[in-house]
Design a protein around this motif. Structure first.
Motif, PDB file in Angstrom:
ATOM      1  N   TRP A  87     -29.167  17.393 -61.076  1.00  0.00           N
ATOM      2  CA  TRP A  87     -28.407  16.777 -59.986  1.00  0.00           C
ATOM      3  C   TRP A  87     -29.242  15.651 -59.400  1.00  0.00           C
ATOM      4  O   TRP A  87     -30.466  15.718 -59.348  1.00  0.00           O
ATOM      5  CB  TRP A  87     -28.097  17.800 -58.901  1.00  0.00           C
ATOM      6  CG  TRP A  87     -27.093  18.830 -59.285  1.00  0.00           C
ATOM      7  CD1 TRP A  87     -25.750  18.815 -59.033  1.00  0.00           C
ATOM      8  CD2 TRP A  87     -27.338  20.051 -59.997  1.00  0.00           C
ATOM      9  NE1 TRP A  87     -25.155  19.948 -59.541  1.00  0.00           N
ATOM     10  CE2 TRP A  87     -26.104  20.726 -60.136  1.00  0.00           C
ATOM     11  CE3 TRP A  87     -28.484  20.646 -60.531  1.00  0.00           C
ATOM     12  CZ2 TRP A  87     -25.988  21.953 -60.784  1.00  0.00           C
ATOM     13  CZ3 TRP A  87     -28.373  21.862 -61.184  1.00  0.00           C
ATOM     14  CH2 TRP A  87     -27.135  22.507 -61.302  1.00  0.00           C
ATOM     15  N   GLY A  88     -28.552  14.605 -58.919  1.00  0.00           N
ATOM     16  CA  GLY A  88     -29.242  13.483 -58.282  1.00  0.00           C
ATOM     17  C   GLY A  88     -29.730  12.468 -59.294  1.00  0.00           C
ATOM     18  O   GLY A  88     -29.212  12.346 -60.403  1.00  0.00           O
ATOM     19  N   GLY A  89     -30.760  11.737 -58.926  1.00  0.00           N
ATOM     20  CA  GLY A  89     -31.297  10.686 -59.772  1.00  0.00           C
ATOM     21  C   GLY A  89     -30.538   9.378 -59.597  1.00  0.00           C
ATOM     22  O   GLY A  89     -29.554   9.291 -58.860  1.00  0.00           O
ATOM     23  N   GLY A  90     -31.011   8.353 -60.260  1.00  0.00           N
ATOM     24  CA  GLY A  90     -30.377   7.044 -60.195  1.00  0.00           C
ATOM     25  C   GLY A  90     -31.201   6.050 -59.401  1.00  0.00           C
ATOM     26  O   GLY A  90     -32.211   6.396 -58.767  1.00  0.00           O
ATOM     27  N   LEU A  91     -30.779   4.795 -59.459  1.00  0.00           N
ATOM     28  CA  LEU A  91     -31.484   3.701 -58.803  1.00  0.00           C
ATOM     29  C   LEU A  91     -30.593   3.088 -57.735  1.00  0.00           C
ATOM     30  O   LEU A  91     -29.368   3.129 -57.815  1.00  0.00           O
ATOM     31  CB  LEU A  91     -31.884   2.635 -59.823  1.00  0.00           C
ATOM     32  CG  LEU A  91     -32.720   3.122 -61.008  1.00  0.00           C
ATOM     33  CD1 LEU A  91     -32.981   1.976 -61.977  1.00  0.00           C
ATOM     34  CD2 LEU A  91     -34.037   3.739 -60.541  1.00  0.00           C
ATOM     35  N   VAL A  92     -31.217   2.502 -56.730  1.00  0.00           N
ATOM     36  CA  VAL A  92     -30.507   1.862 -55.622  1.00  0.00           C
ATOM     37  C   VAL A  92     -30.676   0.352 -55.753  1.00  0.00           C
ATOM     38  O   VAL A  92     -31.803  -0.155 -55.692  1.00  0.00           O
ATOM     39  CB  VAL A  92     -31.052   2.333 -54.261  1.00  0.00           C
ATOM     40  CG1 VAL A  92     -30.362   1.609 -53.122  1.00  0.00           C
ATOM     41  CG2 VAL A  92     -30.889   3.842 -54.122  1.00  0.00           C
ATOM     42  N   ASP A  93     -29.576  -0.353 -55.954  1.00  0.00           N
ATOM     43  CA  ASP A  93     -29.634  -1.814 -55.981  1.00  0.00           C
ATOM     44  C   ASP A  93     -29.687  -2.329 -54.550  1.00  0.00           C
ATOM     45  O   ASP A  93     -29.055  -1.761 -53.650  1.00  0.00           O
ATOM     46  CB  ASP A  93     -28.417  -2.384 -56.711  1.00  0.00           C
ATOM     47  CG  ASP A  93     -28.528  -3.886 -56.922  1.00  0.00           C
ATOM     48  OD1 ASP A  93     -29.672  -4.390 -56.976  1.00  0.00           O
ATOM     49  OD2 ASP A  93     -27.493  -4.557 -57.028  1.00  0.00           O
ATOM     50  N   ALA A  94     -30.448  -3.388 -54.334  1.00  0.00           N
ATOM     51  CA  ALA A  94     -30.591  -3.901 -52.974  1.00  0.00           C
ATOM     52  C   ALA A  94     -31.102  -5.330 -53.018  1.00  0.00           C
ATOM     53  O   ALA A  94     -31.783  -5.730 -53.961  1.00  0.00           O
ATOM     54  CB  ALA A  94     -31.559  -3.020 -52.176  1.00  0.00           C
ATOM     55  N   PRO A  95     -30.787  -6.124 -51.979  1.00  0.00           N
ATOM     56  CA  PRO A  95     -31.344  -7.475 -51.883  1.00  0.00           C
ATOM     57  C   PRO A  95     -32.830  -7.419 -51.556  1.00  0.00           C
ATOM     58  O   PRO A  95     -33.341  -6.395 -51.095  1.00  0.00           O
ATOM     59  CB  PRO A  95     -30.535  -8.111 -50.752  1.00  0.00           C
ATOM     60  CG  PRO A  95     -30.089  -6.959 -49.917  1.00  0.00           C
ATOM     61  CD  PRO A  95     -29.868  -5.817 -50.866  1.00  0.00           C
ATOM     62  N   MET A  96     -33.505  -8.523 -51.766  1.00  0.00           N
ATOM     63  CA  MET A  96     -34.945  -8.587 -51.539  1.00  0.00           C
ATOM     64  C   MET A  96     -35.311  -9.950 -50.961  1.00  0.00           C
ATOM     65  O   MET A  96     -34.845 -10.986 -51.447  1.00  0.00           O
ATOM     66  CB  MET A  96     -35.691  -8.364 -52.856  1.00  0.00           C
ATOM     67  CG  MET A  96     -37.204  -8.399 -52.748  1.00  0.00           C
ATOM     68  SD  MET A  96     -37.898  -6.836 -52.185  1.00  0.00           S
ATOM     69  CE  MET A  96     -37.666  -5.835 -53.650  1.00  0.00           C
ATOM     70  N   GLN A  97     -36.127  -9.936 -49.922  1.00  0.00           N
ATOM     71  CA  GLN A  97     -36.737 -11.154 -49.422  1.00  0.00           C
ATOM     72  C   GLN A  97     -38.157 -11.225 -49.948  1.00  0.00           C
ATOM     73  O   GLN A  97     -38.817 -10.188 -50.117  1.00  0.00           O
ATOM     74  CB  GLN A  97     -36.746 -11.175 -47.895  1.00  0.00           C
ATOM     75  CG  GLN A  97     -35.357 -11.170 -47.269  1.00  0.00           C
ATOM     76  CD  GLN A  97     -35.410 -11.358 -45.779  1.00  0.00           C
ATOM     77  OE1 GLN A  97     -35.815 -12.406 -45.281  1.00  0.00           O
ATOM     78  NE2 GLN A  97     -34.993 -10.324 -45.048  1.00  0.00           N
ATOM     79  N   MET A  98     -38.625 -12.431 -50.192  1.00  0.00           N
ATOM     80  CA  MET A  98     -39.975 -12.559 -50.720  1.00  0.00           C
ATOM     81  C   MET A  98     -40.638 -13.820 -50.209  1.00  0.00           C
ATOM     82  O   MET A  98     -39.968 -14.806 -49.869  1.00  0.00           O
ATOM     83  CB  MET A  98     -39.973 -12.528 -52.248  1.00  0.00           C
ATOM     84  CG  MET A  98     -39.253 -13.676 -52.918  1.00  0.00           C
ATOM     85  SD  MET A  98     -39.294 -13.516 -54.730  1.00  0.00           S
ATOM     86  CE  MET A  98     -38.057 -12.245 -54.975  1.00  0.00           C
TER      87      MET A  98
END
Length: 712
Positions: free
Chosen positions: A347-358
């Motif tokens: 159960w669970g797992g996976g990745l979280v897509d998200a914006p990024m500042q750099m």
């Protein structure tokens, strides 16, 4: 059965089967003369052991000694044991055939190389041994009080502190004020904040930190610290990378100090890569260029050089920094496994897509400490990799030295100032000695001398709040069954998952679902014993295998916890297997739990629901006027949905027709950009997105705008 000893004298294994002593029945009552019964014991989580007694008599064979290797084979040829003797002993007061029998204990081969016994959760379907009540002397034992008390259909799991509300806090500079009071302490992920800190003062590289690809031996240590003497001219074939992947969440700062480059250098420094270390997969880094006599540094973003190149000078010492900020601190979700009737389910797992500042910068260390670093790139991307390979050196032809490399997790805060002309400047956390701008201590945002926000400048601090992660999950199967039977309520259990600890409510929900699956398995709580004869002739039995009990149409698979093998001292050979089996937490879960919820859990806990409407990590205040705030939600709302603004974080939903307004609802906007009216110096506005369903589903987390600004 055949037992052999190898004394390491070059003669190889010697057969000692004829010297093996079987204890006469009469001796069982006399402890001083009892002969050690030959047996092999295998127990989950422990080294396999072999016990026995030999009496060499007049055979001319030497008694076994500590350190001798021992192997045991069945008559069928199957190897039952291989290991080393750790404790031979002469049995005083017992003499057989003119010599004292020698009892020995041996440990399996893994003991020699200090390999820990395997206690990992494994599927058992590939090693399942069917047993029958009529043939295998099965003895089932009553369920233990521990498992009986845990057989729950409603589970609450608590974990570590997690980030919650997305905060945007606004102040106005006056040219002299250096310290601003934040509404709350910014969330900082638990665990180590300094992910890597290496000054290269040891005589060799730290193998626990770094790994290398370097067929030409171009990477080494010297008087200047890290020393690179070139490469083979190809990208991604000579590099130095961190052993562990880097989760690209929160605020990260990678730094290389004391960098001295030589002419002709080419490669990438401080690179954050995808799965492989090559320029096309480099999400962020600094590219070193040497072409046509030019010597420059460029920001590398998503595999492409961008921004204005910086010309570096031979003999100068530089500091490079790559700063990354993501509103999501957890980018890799935890996964939790349970053994359900002999098969591992996840159960669970996976990745979280998200914006990024750099922001990527270079600083000439020969300049005054008050000199700001030169920004090679400052910007944002709408999507970013969740996990990266950190390779501070990827050399095509780099000739250089570097004094130190660090990688820090600095929390969830990101600070910028907007000048009166509209220009935006990202402010840099750190220390005044290294030319940076500010630090956050608790709820205090402190700018260093000479870095105070200018008069009229808008200071924007974004960060996350934190609270205890938790999730309550109910078994859908049990809910339906109890409803059919007209039974109220559920059997409840609360647990703290301790290893690995959930970092978010989503992780807690996955762990709770794993517990429900485990508790609902027909094998849960089953324990007992059975016997087998000559099992090695078909499939030898090991701890971690399973026995299939014929108690239902589908046999119940229960993990084997212990196996004891004894010789029947008969012809034809009979090897007696005594097998213990039990399905318990210790052998059925990939994680550890403790009973009871965390002391600061929010109770009573609602049943966890999967949120279908996204939160607003990119929400931004674009204009902070004296009478209103112009807000960009950062995303387009769902069809029929929009954005709701309230003065408190609760009561979400439009005012009901005919009901008196509660005064908390500020506005609802069907479009991405909207204006919030202002009325006071200090105000709070909570924002959530909602969808177009009949009963609107809202964002899982609120976005909070806090103002400390004068009004018109």
């Amino acid at each position: 059965m055949r037992i052999s000893f190898d004394f390491g004298d070059g003669n190889g294994p010697v057969d000692y089967t004829a010297t093996l002593v079987a204890p006469p029945p009469a001796q069982h009552s006399n402890a001083s003369t009892t002969i050690e019964t030959f047996r092999i014991e295998r127990k989950r989580g422990q080294y396999a052991r072999c016990f026995g007694t030999v009496e060499v008599g007049t055979s001319g064979l030497e008694p076994p000694q500590q350190g001798c290797r021992v192997t045991v084979h069945a008559t069928s040829g199957a190897q039952l044991f291989s290991g080393v003797i750790v404790s031979p002993a002469v049995r005083a007061g017992s003499v057989l055939n003119g010599s004292a029998p020698v009892a020995f204990e041996a440990m399996e081969d893994a003991y020699l190389v200090n390999i820990a016994p395997d206690v990992s959760l494994q599927p058992t379907s590939s090693a399942t041994h069917p047993v029958a009540f009529s043939e295998n002397a099965i003895v089932l034992q009553p369920e233990s009080a521990e498992t009986a008390g845990e057989r729950a259909t409603d589970v609450l799991v608590t974990g570590a502190e997690e980030p919650t509300t997305y905060v945007t806090e606004l102040f106005q500079g006056d040219g002299t004020t250096a310290t601003f009071a934040l509404t709350a302490k910014p969330f900082v992920p638990s665990g180590q904040k300094s992910l890597i800190a290496d000054s290269f003062i040891d005589s060799q590289f730290r193998s626990a930190v770094w790994r290398f690809a370097d067929t030409g031996q171009h990477i080494g240590l010297g008087s200047g610290g890290l020393r690179i003497t070139g490469g083979n001219g190809f990208d991604g074939q000579t590099y130095m990378a961190a052993q562990q992947p880097v989760e690209m969440g929160g605020t990260l700062c990678a730094e290389m100090r004391g960098l001295v480059l030589q002419p002709g250098s080419a490669g990438v420094l401080l690179g954050m890569y995808g799965n492989v270390v090559t320029v096309p997969t480099c999400f962020a880094g600094v590219q070193v260029n040497a072409s046509g006599g030019a010597q420059s540094l460029s920001a590398l973003v998503n595999g492409s050089a961008t921004g204005t190149p910086y010309n570096w000078a031979t003999g100068h010492s530089y500091t490079l920094r790559v700063r990354l900020h993501c509103g999501e601190t957890q980018r890799v979700l935890g996964s939790y496994q349970a053994l359900v009737n002999g098969a591992v389910e996840t159960w669970g797992g996976g990745l979280v897509d998200a914006p990024m500042q750099m922001m990527i910068e270079v600083l000439d260390e020969g300049l005054a400490s008050s000199t700001r670093a030169t920004v090679l790139y400052a910007g944002a991307v709408s999507s970013s990799i969740a996990s990266a390979v950190f390779a501070p050196v990827n050399s095509q032809s780099l000739v250089m030295t570097a004094a130190a490399i660090t990688l820090q997790q600095q929390g969830s805060a990101w600070v910028a100032t907007t000048q009166t002309d509209g220009s935006v400047q990202v402010r840099r956390p750190g220390t005044p000695e290294t030319g940076e701008d500010y630090r956050i201590s608790g709820t205090s945002l402190e700018f260093f001398a000479g870095r105070e926000p200018a008069a009229g400048a808008l200071v924007t601090a974004t960060y996350r709040l934190g609270q205890r992660s938790q999730a309550r999950v109910q078994s859908a199967t049990a809910t339906a069954q109890r409803a059919q039977m007209g039974l109220p309520g559920f059997r409840t259990a609360s647990s703290r998952v301790t290893d690995p600890q959930p970092r978010s409510s989503a992780d807690c929900a996955a762990a709770a679902q794993a517990l429900l699956g485990f508790y609902g398995s027909p094998a849960f709580g089953v324990r007992g014993k059975c016997s087998m004869a000559n099992a090695e002739r078909t499939a030898d039995v090991q701890p971690g295998d399973a026995v299939a009990l014929p108690v239902a149409a589908t046999p119940v698979s229960v993990p084997v916890t212990r196996v004891t093998i004894r010789s029947g001292h008969s012809v034809p050979e009979t090897l007696e297997y005594a097998v213990d089996f039990e399905q318990a937490k210790s052998n059925g879960l990939s994680f550890r739990t403790e009973m009871g919820a965390a002391a600061d859990a929010a109770l009573p806990a609602p049943v966890y629901a999967v949120v279908t409407t996204a939160s607003l990590p990119q929400l931004a205040v674009t204009v902070a006027g004296t009478t209103s705030l112009q807000v960009d939600a950062g995303t387009i709302p769902p069809v029929g949905g929009g954005f709701e603004v309230r003065r408190h974080d609760g009561g979400w939903g439009p005012d009901q027709p005919g009901a008196a307004p509660d005064g908390e609802l500020v506005l609802r906007s069907p479009v991405r950009s909207f204006s919030i009216p202002r009325a006071a110096f200090a105000e709070r506005f909570y924002v959530r997105m909602y969808d177009g369903s009949e009963t609107p589903v809202y964002s899982g987390q609120s976005s909070l705008i806090c103002t400390h600004l004068p009004t018109g």
